[in-house]
Design an enzyme around this catalytic site. Structure first.
Site, short mmCIF file in Angstrom:
data_model
loop_
_atom_site.label_atom_id
_atom_site.label_comp_id
_atom_site.label_asym_id
_atom_site.label_seq_id
_atom_site.Cartn_x
_atom_site.Cartn_y
_atom_site.Cartn_z
N LYS A 135 1.89 1.95 -5.15
CA LYS A 135 2.44 1.35 -6.37
C LYS A 135 1.53 1.58 -7.57
CE LYS A 135 2.48 -2.63 -4.28
NZ LYS A 135 2.18 -2.21 -2.90
N ASP A 171 0.81 -1.23 0.00
CA ASP A 171 0.00 0.00 0.00
C ASP A 171 0.84 1.27 0.00
OD1 ASP A 171 -2.23 -1.67 0.14
OD2 ASP A 171 -2.17 -1.70 2.33
N GLY A 226 -4.37 -4.51 -3.68
CA GLY A 226 -5.42 -3.51 -3.88
C GLY A 226 -4.74 -2.22 -4.27
N HIS A 227 -4.92 -1.80 -5.52
CA HIS A 227 -4.23 -0.62 -6.03
C HIS A 227 -5.27 0.41 -6.45
CE1 HIS A 227 -0.91 -3.72 -7.27
NE2 HIS A 227 -0.97 -3.54 -5.98
N GLN A 256 2.13 -6.16 -3.07
CA GLN A 256 2.61 -6.23 -1.67
C GLN A 256 3.93 -5.45 -1.51
OE1 GLN A 256 1.64 -9.67 -3.12
NE2 GLN A 256 -0.34 -8.82 -2.66
P1 GDP Z 1 -0.67 0.16 -3.57
O1 GDP Z 1 -1.27 -1.08 -3.02
O2 GDP Z 1 0.80 0.25 -3.30
O3 GDP Z 1 -1.00 0.41 -5.01
O4 GDP Z 1 -1.31 1.36 -2.73
P2 GDP Z 1 -2.89 1.54 -2.40
O5 GDP Z 1 -3.56 2.01 -3.63
O6 GDP Z 1 -3.42 0.35 -1.71
O7 GDP Z 1 -2.80 2.67 -1.30
C1 GDP Z 1 -2.28 3.94 -1.58
C2 GDP Z 1 -3.40 4.97 -1.34
O8 GDP Z 1 -2.83 6.26 -1.29
C3 GDP Z 1 -4.41 5.03 -2.49
O9 GDP Z 1 -5.65 5.38 -1.97
C4 GDP Z 1 -3.87 6.14 -3.38
O10 GDP Z 1 -4.89 6.81 -4.11
C5 GDP Z 1 -3.29 7.07 -2.35
N1 GDP Z 1 -2.09 7.81 -2.80
C6 GDP Z 1 -1.10 7.42 -3.64
N2 GDP Z 1 -0.14 8.37 -3.70
C7 GDP Z 1 -0.53 9.37 -2.89
C8 GDP Z 1 0.06 10.61 -2.49
O11 GDP Z 1 1.13 10.99 -2.90
N3 GDP Z 1 -0.66 11.37 -1.60
C9 GDP Z 1 -1.85 10.99 -1.09
N4 GDP Z 1 -2.46 11.78 -0.23
N5 GDP Z 1 -2.43 9.82 -1.42
C10 GDP Z 1 -1.77 9.02 -2.30
P1 IMO Z 2 -0.83 -4.28 -2.17
O1 IMO Z 2 -0.39 -4.80 -3.51
C1 IMO Z 2 -0.92 -4.67 2.15
C2 IMO Z 2 -0.98 -8.72 3.79
C3 IMO Z 2 -2.25 -9.16 4.51
C4 IMO Z 2 -1.63 -10.10 5.54
C5 IMO Z 2 -0.52 -10.78 4.77
C6 IMO Z 2 -0.88 -12.14 4.18
O2 IMO Z 2 -2.12 -3.55 -2.19
O3 IMO Z 2 0.27 -3.51 -1.54
P2 IMO Z 2 -2.37 -12.90 2.12
O4 IMO Z 2 -3.82 -12.69 1.82
O5 IMO Z 2 -1.47 -12.33 1.07
O6 IMO Z 2 -2.05 -14.31 2.45
O7 IMO Z 2 -2.12 -12.06 3.48
O8 IMO Z 2 -0.19 -9.89 3.70
N1 IMO Z 2 -1.21 -8.22 2.41
C7 IMO Z 2 -1.14 -6.94 2.07
N2 IMO Z 2 -0.95 -5.83 2.82
N3 IMO Z 2 -1.01 -4.56 0.81
C8 IMO Z 2 -1.17 -5.65 0.03
O9 IMO Z 2 -1.12 -5.60 -1.31
C9 IMO Z 2 -1.27 -6.92 0.66
N4 IMO Z 2 -1.45 -8.18 0.21
C10 IMO Z 2 -1.38 -8.97 1.29
O10 IMO Z 2 -2.90 -8.07 5.10
O11 IMO Z 2 -1.05 -9.35 6.57
MG MG Z 3 -2.79 -1.71 -1.77
#
Ligand code: GDP
Ligand code: IMO
Ligand code: MG
Length: 429
Positions: free
Chosen positions: A16, A13, A40-41, A223
């Site tokens: 990416k 999170d 989850g992106h 991840q």
């Molecule tokens: P990922 O799993 O690495 O793709 O990240 P996620 O999408 O799960 O979580 C990142 C969250 O932060 C998302 O809701 C993005 O829209 C948000 N986000 C990404 N870059 C920025 C940033 O520079 N500033 C802020 N405030 N939010 C951001």
């Molecule tokens: P993105 O790509 C954050 C965490 C779960 C748990 C552990 C194992 O959005 O960054 P699993 O279901 O993979 O067996 O769970 O890994 N986890 C993540 N945490 N971002 C993710 O993906 C994750 N994918 C798995 O919360 O702790």
């Molecule tokens: Mg994510």
């Protein structure tokens, strides 16, 4: 032309998806190489928000998007996600999307087992996403997985089902569950097979062609390094290797293809699920980071745990994963703090440590040593150049790159695609 491999350098999170979406318009193909729909992106483009779990983030810009062999694929989740994105106007055809025919499948029995185990694990619970990721990877390594290419040969699946069910029926019995309903499983597979097969192909071949044409490939990790099954906070990790080297094995290209390794790093730290987290803040500051950063999981909606930036962890992730440069995201979330802290080392049983130890008890016991810096009152939100950043924010970024011994290539200042500062173009050799 250089390829770029994007990986998370913390516990996932990091943002990416946003960075991959931003880079995708300059890539010729985007490839997922590990994980599954546990990812989850979130991508924000103008007024539209896209949430992706399994599809490569390049699909939104229409860039050729590929699910590599290292991914575990839930066929029903694939269909649901494609339909959801099509509903948002994204076009997905076999011209711009392909799935490796040697991907292992996630089946309903994997999801069941993930849930049963977590419920039974008590205090040892990992806090998985409940998507069946771990059990599916176990079956792949255990040589009893059903793969995408098997969907074209369902009439001869019996011996594979024998092997799969011999394993799962015993496990299920231990949990007081009925044996696998083989007829129902086969029927479900028959129903979904044509849908998945329309995209299935040996993607290594397609990528070879792309490479020969001199095109640029963007590998999209899911991840983060601290969730890597070898290098992460074991056993509180996911079941795949999330480090950059996996990009080659998980897509069918050689180790030289990974190119510039872009580590995505949040300007503070978050984690979902159980496991050690040295800089975790359970006070108002942690609460404030979570609120300002909207730190709720994209997949499960769980509240993410929050804390200050941990330079020890990120330095370690960058070393392990051979990170060339980082994208520092969510800098704007730190706007308005009087002071900000960075963890520069740990204390463990009276000793100073400059790395994160391997044993989970030590990982849980380390106490962070902080360096405190003056914060900034001005906003960085939406900044698109260095000149837009307050002096203290620049100092913070510079201190981060010094401590992690890795240069900053990009800075992200909002969820919006274009609110990004380019310091060094990762696609340029
Ligand atoms: P990922 O799993 O690495 O793709 O990240 P996620 O999408 O799960 O979580 C990142 C969250 O932060 C998302 O809701 C993005 O829209 C948000 N986000 C990404 N870059 C920025 C940033 O520079 N500033 C802020 N405030 N939010 C951001
Ligand atoms: P993105 O790509 C954050 C965490 C779960 C748990 C552990 C194992 O959005 O960054 P699993 O279901 O993979 O067996 O769970 O890994 N986890 C993540 N945490 N971002 C993710 O993906 C994750 N994918 C798995 O919360 O702790
Ligand atoms: Mg994510």
């Amino acid at each position: 032309m250089a390829n770029v491999t994007v990986i998370g350098a913390q516990w996932g999170d990091e943002g990416k998806g946003k960075i991959v979406d931003w880079l995708a318009s300059r890539a010729d193909a985007v490839v997922r190489f590990q994980g599954g729909h546990n990812a989850g992106h979130t991508l924000v483009v103008g007024d539209t928000t896209y949430k992706l779990s399994l599809l490569p983030s390049g699909i939104v810009t229409g860039t050729l998007s590929i699910v590599g062999n290292g991914v575990v694929l839930d066929p029903w989740a694939l269909k649901a996600e494609i339909e959801k994105l099509e509903g948002q106007g994204v076009s997905i055809t076999n011209d711009n999307f392909a799935v490796a025919d040697n991907c292992a499948l996630i089946l309903p029995l994997h999801r069941d087992l993930d849930g049963l185990r977590e419920t039974a694990a008590g205090a040892g619970k990992i806090g998985t996403t409940g998507r069946g990721i771990g059990p599916a990877y176990e079956d792949k390594v255990g040589r009893r997985a059903i793969r995408v290419c098997d969907l074209a040969h369902l009439d001869s699946l019996e011996p594979q089902l024998d092997r799969l069910c011999a394993h799962h029926d015993a496990l299920r019995a231990g949990f007081g569950q009925p044996a696998v309903d083989r007829a129902a499983l086969l029927e479900e597979l028959r129903e979904i097979a044509p849908y998945v097969l329309q995209y299935a192909q040996p993607v290594w071949k397609r990528l070879k062609k792309v490479r020969k044409a001199g095109a640029r490939i963007l590998f999209e990790g899911a991840q983060g390094v601290l969730l890597d099954v070898d290098h992460g906070t074991y056993p509180f990790v996911t079941s795949s290797n999330t480090v950059s080297g996996t990009a080659a094995a998980g897509s069918g290209l050689g180790p030289g293809s990974t190119g510039f390794v872009l580590g995505i790093v949040k300007a503070y730290t978050t984690r979902v699920g159980s496991g050690p987290f040295p800089t975790e803040l359970s006070d108002d500051t942690g609460q404030r980071l979570g609120e300002r950063g909207h730190e709720f999981g994209t997949v499960t909606g769980r509240k993410r745990r929050c804390g200050w930036f941990d330079a020890v962890l990120v330095r370690q992730s960058c070393a392990i994963s051979g990170v060339t440069g980082i994208a520092l995201t969510k800098l704007d979330v730190l706007d308005g703090f009087d002071t900000v802290k960075i963890c520069t080392g740990y204390r463990l049983h009276g000793k100073i440590m400059d790395y994160f130890p391997s044993h989970s008890a030590d990982q849980a016991a380390v106490e962070p040593i902080y360096e405190e810096m003056e914060g900034w009152r001005e906003t960085t939100a939406g900044a698109r150049s260095w000149a837009d950043l307050p002096a203290q924010a620049i100092k913070y970024v510079q201190r981060v790159q010094e401590l992690i011994e890795t240069p900053v290539a990009l800075i992200s200042t909002s969820p919006e695609r274009d609110d990004t500062i380019l310091v060094r173009d990762p696609f340029l050799d």
